[in-house]
Design a protein around this motif. Structure first.
Motif, short mmCIF file in Angstrom:
data_model
loop_
_atom_site.label_atom_id
_atom_site.label_comp_id
_atom_site.label_asym_id
_atom_site.label_seq_id
_atom_site.Cartn_x
_atom_site.Cartn_y
_atom_site.Cartn_z
N ARG A 5 -6.25 7.42 20.13
CA ARG A 5 -7.31 6.84 20.71
C ARG A 5 -7.09 5.33 20.70
NH1 ARG A 5 -13.03 8.19 18.54
NH2 ARG A 5 -13.41 6.29 20.09
N ALA A 6 -7.49 4.88 21.60
CA ALA A 6 -7.01 3.36 22.21
C ALA A 6 -8.11 2.59 21.86
CB ALA A 6 -6.69 3.19 23.66
N SER A 7 -9.68 3.24 21.51
CA SER A 7 -10.83 2.60 21.63
C SER A 7 -10.97 2.19 19.92
CB SER A 7 -11.90 3.48 22.06
OG SER A 7 -11.92 4.79 21.56
N LEU A 8 -10.48 2.58 19.21
CA LEU A 8 -10.37 2.38 17.67
C LEU A 8 -9.38 1.10 17.53
CD1 LEU A 8 -10.74 5.86 16.32
CD2 LEU A 8 -12.33 4.15 16.82
N TRP A 14 0.48 0.02 25.48
CA TRP A 14 -0.96 -0.12 25.28
C TRP A 14 -1.74 -0.66 23.97
CZ3 TRP A 14 -3.67 2.14 21.62
CH2 TRP A 14 -3.17 3.26 21.01
N ALA A 26 -5.19 -3.04 23.54
CA ALA A 26 -5.88 -1.93 23.64
C ALA A 26 -7.39 -2.47 23.22
CB ALA A 26 -5.56 -1.22 22.06
N GLU A 29 -11.02 -4.30 24.08
CA GLU A 29 -11.87 -4.11 25.44
C GLU A 29 -11.48 -5.31 26.31
OE1 GLU A 29 -14.47 -2.82 27.89
OE2 GLU A 29 -14.32 -1.84 26.00
N ASP A 64 -12.05 12.23 16.32
CA ASP A 64 -11.45 11.53 17.49
C ASP A 64 -11.91 12.59 19.01
OD1 ASP A 64 -10.21 9.62 15.99
OD2 ASP A 64 -8.32 10.32 16.33
#
Length: 144
Positions: A12-15, A37, A41, A43, A74
């Motif tokens: 997961r990139a959103s963490l 990435w 990562a 926002e 996740d």
């Protein structure tokens, strides 16, 4: 065919703590992590998602292995599945690490039956997934 090098991490990139963990493996522990990435990562840090996905595809196909990492909270995942598919399609071994995730026997939910592909190994830890992987110092000594 060009020689493959490095480890691609799919997670997961959103963490923010995930990208930080993979950067630590690369920058402090010295593993040859090729997932760019992790450096964008946050926002709004990726300027062009089309370019990002072309880069991700190239990084996965050029890696010696992919580590697919997920924890219990996740799911559902998004991009990590596609990254694993790029790896399998390119013949890159995939190491699945899912601490605390219970895999249903027949369906392999929540991740799916693709984890039974011959190129995929489910291991207990990131350390096991990295066993035998390239270190950054080995890459630097080859480029000198």
């Amino acid at each position: 065919m060009p020689e493959r090098a490095g480890t691609y991490i799919a997670s997961r990139a959103s963490l923010p703590e995930r990208a930080a963990r993979w950067k630590h493996l690369r920058d402090v522990e010295g593993w040859h992590i090729v997932s760019s990435w992790i450096d964008e990562a946050g926002e709004g840090e990726t300027a062009d998602f089309a370019e990002l996905w072309l880069r991700i595809e190239a990084e996965v196909k050029g890696a010696e292995r992919l580590v697919f990492y997920a924890e219990e909270g996740d799911f559902p995942l998004k991009g990590a599945y596609l990254e694993a598919a790029f790896a399998i399609a390119a013949g890159v071994p995939v190491f699945v690490v899912m601490p605390g995730v219970v895999i249903e026997p027949r369906s392999c939910r929540p991740v799916g039956s693709w984890i039974n592909h011959p190129l995929v190994r489910v291991v207990q830890s990131v350390e096991q997934a990295l066993a035998g992987a390239t270190r950054r110092d080995a890459v630097l000594s080859h480029s000198e």
